[in-house]
Design a protein around this motif. Structure first.
Motif, short mmCIF file in Angstrom:
data_model
loop_
_atom_site.label_atom_id
_atom_site.label_comp_id
_atom_site.label_asym_id
_atom_site.label_seq_id
_atom_site.Cartn_x
_atom_site.Cartn_y
_atom_site.Cartn_z
N GLU A 268 0.81 -1.21 0.00
CA GLU A 268 0.00 0.00 0.00
C GLU A 268 0.85 1.27 0.00
OE1 GLU A 268 -3.64 1.89 2.62
OE2 GLU A 268 -3.01 -0.16 2.97
N TYR A 269 1.97 1.22 0.72
CA TYR A 269 2.86 2.37 0.82
C TYR A 269 4.26 1.99 0.37
CZ TYR A 269 -0.81 4.08 3.92
OH TYR A 269 -2.00 4.45 4.44
N HIS A 270 4.99 3.00 -0.12
CA HIS A 270 6.39 2.79 -0.47
C HIS A 270 7.17 4.04 -0.05
CE1 HIS A 270 9.90 1.24 -2.53
NE2 HIS A 270 10.09 2.47 -2.99
N ILE A 271 8.18 3.85 0.75
CA ILE A 271 9.00 4.96 1.21
C ILE A 271 10.33 4.91 0.48
CG2 ILE A 271 10.16 6.02 3.18
CD1 ILE A 271 8.05 4.73 4.97
N GLU A 272 10.72 6.05 -0.05
CA GLU A 272 12.02 6.13 -0.71
C GLU A 272 13.02 6.74 0.26
OE1 GLU A 272 12.07 7.93 -4.56
OE2 GLU A 272 10.09 7.15 -5.02
N GLU A 273 14.16 6.11 0.36
CA GLU A 273 15.19 6.69 1.22
C GLU A 273 15.90 7.78 0.44
OE1 GLU A 273 18.92 3.79 0.61
OE2 GLU A 273 17.21 2.88 1.62
N ARG A 274 16.24 8.83 1.15
CA ARG A 274 16.98 9.90 0.52
C ARG A 274 17.86 10.58 1.56
NH1 ARG A 274 12.83 14.90 -0.52
NH2 ARG A 274 12.00 14.96 1.57
N ALA A 275 18.84 11.27 1.07
CA ALA A 275 19.77 11.96 1.97
C ALA A 275 19.04 13.11 2.65
CB ALA A 275 20.97 12.47 1.19
N ALA A 276 19.42 13.36 3.88
CA ALA A 276 18.86 14.48 4.62
C ALA A 276 19.79 15.68 4.46
CB ALA A 276 18.74 14.12 6.09
N VAL A 277 19.25 16.85 4.64
CA VAL A 277 20.05 18.07 4.56
C VAL A 277 20.34 18.53 5.98
CG1 VAL A 277 20.13 20.46 3.78
CG2 VAL A 277 19.00 18.73 2.38
#
Length: 162
Positions: free
Chosen positions: A78-87
Motif C-alpha cells: 500500500e505504501y512505499h518509502i524512498e530513502e533519501r539523503a537528509a540536509v
C-alpha cells in the motif's frame, strides 16, 4: 453563524478598505500572493532554499535506517518509502558568512536547539566563558538575526534569474 464566518473570511481575503459597524474605515486583509506550489514539496524545502548553499550538507541515511525502510517496503504494498539523503545545516558556517563571532555562533547554535539563555550560561565551565557568552548573547539579540537574514536574502537574490 455561517454568515458571520463568511463575513470574517471576506474581511481577511480582501485587500480593500472596509467600513466597520462603527463607521470607521479600516484596511482589509493582506493581499494574497500567488505562490508556485510545485516549486517546493514541503515547508522545510522552502526554508532550506533560503540558507546559503555552503552552509548545507547532504547526510546519507545510515545502514540501520536503510534496513528499516527496506523492511517496511517489503511488508506492505500500500505504501512505499524512498530513502533519501537528509540536509544538515551547518549553523557555524552560516554564522561565519553573516559575520558572527565564534561566541555569537555558539549563541546561534544554542538558540536553534531551543536552549535558554540561563541554561546556556549555567553550562559554561568558568566565569570568563560565561561572561563572553553573556556578551555575545546580548549582541546576537541586537543584530544577529538581521545579519543571518541578510545572508539568506543575498542567497535568494542570487538565485533569481534576471
Amino acid at each position: 453563524m455561517e454568515d458571520a464566518l463568511e463575513h470574517f473570511g471576506h474581511l481577511s481575503d480582501t485587500a480593500e478598505a472596509i467600513q466597520s459597524s462603527d463607521g470607521v474605515w479600516r484596511r482589509g486583509g493582506l493581499p494574497r500572493y500567488e505562490v508556485d506550489e510545485d516549486e517546493y514539496e514541503t515547508v522545510t524545502d522552502r526554508l532550506l532554499s533560503k540558507i546559503p548553499q555552503s552552509a548545507k550538507q547532504l547526510v546519507e541515511p545510515s545502514d540501520e535506517y536503510k534496513a528499516a525502510i527496506e523492511q517496511f517496503n517489503n511488508s506492505t504494498t500500500e505504501y512505499h518509502i524512498e530513502e533519501r539523503a537528509a540536509v544538515a545545516v551547518d549553523l557555524r558556517e552560516w554564522g561565519r558568512l553573516a559575520g558572527l563571532s565564534e561566541w555569537e555562533c555558539t549563541v546561534f547554535e544554542y538558540r536553534a536547539s531551543g536552549v535558554s539563555r540561563d541554561r546556556a550560561l549555567s553550562e559554561q565551565p568558568d566565569e570568563q566563558s560565561r561572561k563572553a557568552l553573556q556578551a555575545a548573547w546580548r549582541k546576537f539579540d541586537r543584530t544577529g538575526m538581521s545579519r543571518l537574514r541578510a545572508v539568506a536574502k543575498e542567497k535568494s537574490d542570487e538565485d533569481v534569474p534576471e
